[in-house]
Enzyme design. Structure first.
Site, short mmCIF file in Angstrom:
data_model
loop_
_atom_site.label_atom_id
_atom_site.label_comp_id
_atom_site.label_asym_id
_atom_site.label_seq_id
_atom_site.Cartn_x
_atom_site.Cartn_y
_atom_site.Cartn_z
N ASP A 41 5.99 2.01 6.81
CA ASP A 41 4.73 1.28 6.67
C ASP A 41 3.84 2.10 5.72
O ASP A 41 3.26 3.09 6.15
CB ASP A 41 4.07 1.11 8.04
CG ASP A 41 2.67 0.54 8.01
OD1 ASP A 41 2.30 -0.04 6.97
OD2 ASP A 41 1.95 0.67 9.01
N GLU A 69 -5.24 1.39 2.48
CA GLU A 69 -5.02 0.35 3.49
C GLU A 69 -5.11 0.88 4.91
O GLU A 69 -5.65 0.21 5.80
CB GLU A 69 -3.65 -0.30 3.27
CG GLU A 69 -3.44 -1.59 4.05
CD GLU A 69 -2.94 -1.38 5.49
OE1 GLU A 69 -2.97 -2.35 6.27
OE2 GLU A 69 -2.50 -0.26 5.82
N GLU A 70 -4.59 2.07 5.17
CA GLU A 70 -4.53 2.59 6.53
C GLU A 70 -5.90 2.85 7.15
O GLU A 70 -6.01 3.01 8.36
CB GLU A 70 -3.68 3.86 6.59
CG GLU A 70 -2.19 3.67 6.32
CD GLU A 70 -1.47 2.89 7.41
OE1 GLU A 70 -2.11 2.51 8.42
OE2 GLU A 70 -0.26 2.66 7.27
N ASP A 96 3.72 -6.17 3.53
CA ASP A 96 3.50 -5.05 4.44
C ASP A 96 4.57 -5.14 5.53
O ASP A 96 5.37 -6.08 5.55
CB ASP A 96 2.09 -5.11 5.03
CG ASP A 96 1.54 -3.75 5.42
OD1 ASP A 96 2.36 -2.87 5.78
OD2 ASP A 96 0.31 -3.56 5.38
N HIS A 129 0.83 -1.22 0.00
CA HIS A 129 0.00 0.00 0.00
C HIS A 129 0.85 1.26 0.00
O HIS A 129 1.86 1.36 0.70
CB HIS A 129 -1.01 0.00 1.15
CG HIS A 129 -0.46 0.09 2.53
ND1 HIS A 129 -0.26 1.30 3.17
CD2 HIS A 129 -0.10 -0.86 3.43
CE1 HIS A 129 0.20 1.09 4.39
NE2 HIS A 129 0.31 -0.21 4.58
#
Length: 338
Positions: A178, A210-211, A231, A62
């Protein structure tokens, strides 16, 4: 500096809080197209890359990061905010940021505690760091709400924090590893594969949401049989991960990952002497979790380089990134006999 780290530095410098990912996706699209790798966007703005018409294996990472959004303009002209994703406020206190208006104007600011000076506030060190106790100090000569409105700043404007990239002794330190470390790994691998991508039924999926939990819920090619999510691997108390290795997740908060895929990844790492650790992540979900909840009928596994201090000032190591890249390539070779 290894190419994968150079790629990481490039994409870290492009702001991409969840919901504002068009710039970084455009950068990735251009880089891959120049290398002869085809790309297209899903309706939800995920970027899919690869040269095979019917990919069976999709590898996902992501591009979106933590960030914030203008919630309102305070009476003194500075900004209240709301978090985008699980921003750890104590780790971002004092960080510089950019406010991006809907018209494209950009202003600088700093995330601070309200009334932050210890010379007038004896309780500054004790105050809980939460949204209602903090604000964005705007770097503009404003004294009232109307001054800020004249600048074109409005509620809903995105706030992107500086990544603070540093590379030292093989370690990469920055906000937003991340998951931009994984994105860099996938780009580096695709550049290595080059013309091989014509014959490999593999596609790469760059997710933009994604977050906030739904990035991987839609948009995969219908031919997909397996999803390998790349990830961050968790490094911290109670986990096995370390920054110089690739973590293979057996389970996270959404449940176990596919047994056969996970077992094959472990066997390949052992066979090829790739530094790795098998782990369980207690407070973690991924694009794979979102895909399974959405009802997609494919197998899902999760790997990633170890990242210390997640959602704060994160750190990984080039060895962990290269171990992740090596494991992905090993899986492709084993899966398709190349």
């Amino acid at each position: 500096m290894e190419r994968v780290v150079e790629i990481l530095k490039e994409i870290l410098e492009i702001p991409s809080p969840t919901g504002y990912t068009r710039e970084v996706l455009g950068h990735i699209e251009k880089k891959l197209n120049e290398a002869g790798i085809k790309t297209y966007y899903t309706n939800k703005s995920a970027l899919i890359a690869g040269n095979h018409p019917e990919p069976e294996l999709v590898i996902a990472a992501h591009v979106d990061t933590l960030g914030a959004m203008v919630k309102g303009i305070l009476p003194d002209g500075h900004l209240s905010f709301t978090r985008v994703g699980g921003l750890l406020l104590p780790a971002f206190e004092g960080e510089y940021c950019t406010i991006i208006t809907r018209s494209g104007k950009r202003y600088r600011g700093t995330l601070l505690l309200k009334n932050p000076s210890v010379h007038v506030n004896r309780e500054a060190g004790k105050k809980e760091r939460k949204e209602e106790n903090m604000y964005i100090r705007l770097d503009a000569e404003v004294e009232k709400k109307e001054d800020t409105e004249k600048l074109g700043i409005r509620p809903g404007d995105f706030i992107a924090f500086d990544p603070k990239f540093e590379y030292v002794n093989g370690f990469v330190k920055a906000h937003f590893l991340d998951d931009k470390a994984s994105v860099a790994v996938l780009i580096d691998l695709m550049l290595d594969l080059g013309s091989e991508l014509e014959k490999l039924p593999v596609a790469f999926f760059f997710s933009p949401y994604e977050e906030v939990g739904h990035g991987g819920s839609a948009g995969y090619p219908r031919s997909t049989k397996e999803l390998l999510v790349v990830d961050m691997g968790v490094v911290g108390e109670g986990t096995a991960g370390k920054e110089t290795a690739v973590s293979i997740a057996a389970k996270d908060s959404s449940g176990p990952y596919d047994y056969e895929m996970t077992t094959k990844l472990i066997e390949l790492a052992e066979k090829r002497n790739i530094p790795h650790l098998v782990d369980v992540f207690p407070y973690y979900g991924s694009d794979g979790s979102a895909a399974l909840r959405a009802g997609w009928d494919f197998r899902v596994a999760l790997i990633g380089q170890g990242v210390h201090a997640s959602h704060g000032m994160e750190r990984t190591h080039v060895k962990g990134m290269l171990a992740t890249k090596d494991l992905i390539r090993a899986y492709i070779e084993e899966r398709f006999g190349v």
